[in-house]
Design a protein around this motif. Sequence first.
Motif, mmCIF file in Angstrom:
data_model
loop_
_atom_site.group_PDB
_atom_site.id
_atom_site.type_symbol
_atom_site.label_atom_id
_atom_site.label_comp_id
_atom_site.label_asym_id
_atom_site.label_seq_id
_atom_site.Cartn_x
_atom_site.Cartn_y
_atom_site.Cartn_z
ATOM 1 N N ALA A 136 1.027 -1.199 0.099
ATOM 2 C CA ALA A 136 0.234 -0.016 0.103
ATOM 3 C C ALA A 136 0.791 1.295 -0.123
ATOM 4 O O ALA A 136 0.533 2.117 -0.867
ATOM 5 C CB ALA A 136 -0.945 -0.073 1.353
ATOM 6 N N SER A 137 1.922 1.414 0.945
ATOM 7 C CA SER A 137 2.900 2.405 0.863
ATOM 8 C C SER A 137 3.594 2.608 -0.499
ATOM 9 O O SER A 137 3.703 3.804 -1.034
ATOM 10 C CB SER A 137 4.065 2.173 1.936
ATOM 11 N N GLN A 138 3.939 1.649 -1.181
ATOM 12 C CA GLN A 138 4.597 1.711 -2.506
ATOM 13 C C GLN A 138 3.624 2.486 -3.608
ATOM 14 O O GLN A 138 3.945 3.140 -4.157
ATOM 15 C CB GLN A 138 4.940 0.308 -2.891
ATOM 16 N N ALA A 139 2.338 1.675 -3.407
ATOM 17 C CA ALA A 139 1.266 2.411 -4.412
ATOM 18 C C ALA A 139 0.798 3.835 -4.102
ATOM 19 O O ALA A 139 0.754 4.680 -5.050
ATOM 20 C CB ALA A 139 -0.022 1.405 -4.341
ATOM 21 N N ALA A 140 0.992 4.279 -2.825
ATOM 22 C CA ALA A 140 0.741 5.413 -2.602
ATOM 23 C C ALA A 140 1.987 6.441 -3.061
ATOM 24 O O ALA A 140 1.784 7.471 -3.592
ATOM 25 C CB ALA A 140 0.833 5.742 -0.924
ATOM 26 N N ASP A 141 3.123 6.079 -2.945
ATOM 27 C CA ASP A 141 4.240 6.691 -3.310
ATOM 28 C C ASP A 141 4.220 6.997 -4.905
ATOM 29 O O ASP A 141 4.401 7.936 -5.400
ATOM 30 C CB ASP A 141 5.787 5.813 -2.960
ATOM 31 N N ALA A 142 3.721 5.826 -5.575
ATOM 32 C CA ALA A 142 3.819 5.900 -7.092
ATOM 33 C C ALA A 142 2.680 6.893 -7.299
ATOM 34 O O ALA A 142 2.776 7.804 -8.374
ATOM 35 C CB ALA A 142 3.339 4.514 -7.481
#
Lengths: 166, 390
Positions: B14-20
Amino acid sequence: MPKIPGLIKGLAVTARTLARTVTKGAVTVQYPHEKEEPVTRARGVIALKEDNCTVCMLCARECPDWCIYIEGHKYLAPPRREGGKPRQKNALDRFDIDYSLCMYCGICVEVCPFEALFWSPEYEYSEPRIADLLHDKERLGEWMETVPDFEPYEAGSEAKPKKVPR
Amino acid sequence: MTALTDSQKLAYVASQAADARVNVELETEGMTLNIGPQHPATHGTLRIIVRLDGELVAGADPVMGYMHRGYEKLTEVRSYPQITTLINRIDWLGSFANEVPFILAAEQLMEIEAPVRARWIRTILHEMSRIANVTLFLGDMGVQLGALTPVFFAFRDREHVLNQIEAVTGGRFHPNFDRIGGLKDDLPKGWIADTKQTMERVRTFCDEVEDLLMGNEIFEARTRGIGIIPPDVGLQFGLSGANIRASGIDWDLRRDNNIGLAYDELDWKVWTHPDGDSFARYWVRLQETREATKIIDQLCDGLPSGPVMAKVPRIIKVPAGEAHVCTENPLGEMAYYLVSQGDLVPFRVKIKSASFNNLSITPWLLKGVYVPDVITILASLYFILGDLDR
């Protein structure tokens, strides 16, 4: 003058072209069914007049991509006069042009000093196999019938019209 | 190593997706677009690597060499009569124009001058190859902008010009007609009358195309003010031909540096346009085609009589020396630098063709334009890939 919009102008061109095609026929030629006559000087295929060839190899040497293969032998012909020496003559054994390599530059026809090579405007000799594009001297000799006569020159020219040996 | 629990894994994803998502919202990543090597708009195999910033071009690098055929090296192992048949294939749309400067350079070294009639016929064929070349541009530019009709008109009327070239030389595309000391043959009977008719046709074609494209809203919008080359930048990049004349520089080698051709004796005009945009380049070439038909008409009317071949030794050996001849070819300046050491073959032939310089401006010119304009600018610069890579 008010400016005509491009759309209307374009439609007018379409209508004009349609009318012309319907009345006068299309500009394009439907190739296998109707054919255009090639010009006399067109470089279609090279014809060989075998009797004139003296196996001098000039054409084979000058060819930019070396697609002409010549072999010949010498033989002694009977003397012209009674008691004379027998004459040495050259006979042509092999004269092949590989049309898969030929660039149709016409240098061989131009350098031939004995008028043995000619251009013919024939163009329909495509083959399904590339090896069949190698025309031997019999095949090249057959093209000789299709060689047209040289055209006369334009006014003011000082060149002498040449003749095709028949 | 500690094992991750499922909730930890999910949190990581989820954090990776938010960063993207944040990255996408805050900045756009640059995109690299390959135009070519196979692309309909490049008339051959040219590759342009375009770095895009959204819809804007941030940088463009042309990659050349896909069509390289090694003519400069080949000429070192071919005799002079054989070279003309090779260099035909440099700019294949205006082939005869390629032969002229080379033959003139060889004639300069051999100190042979072609007869007057040969020089005039050379000029006729030189201009005819210009028409054969530029008419295709006039049609092709329309295609790049989505107008299909001009290209059909161009092919239809160019065919008549090619037929005239074939009737005299024997080859539609590769005439191989120019010889050291003159020409291979004289004109056939009735050719001049046919040529005048053909020139009338070409003029009609120019009127048709002008009527269709000039003043057309789409054409004007896509070419006016697009791809502006200021005169000083054009000169810095070594542009030549119609491209530099469209930037307002009155420079034409036919008039300024006429060697061995008959342009001095004719009444004609060099067209220039002050704007320097795609439209100006199109307009200049259109006017030049008209001017070429006028030149050919004048040459046909006043064709002097006489021989077409000077006295030339049977085996051509060019004396040692160097010669540099440049002429105004359909695409621009074409030059041959011929170095001979007195052999049957040249020691070195440097071929300068116009397309290379004309294309070298693309990194500068394409910076900051929109993607759809890339194609129209490339089309308006007008290069032939054979001329580019040799």
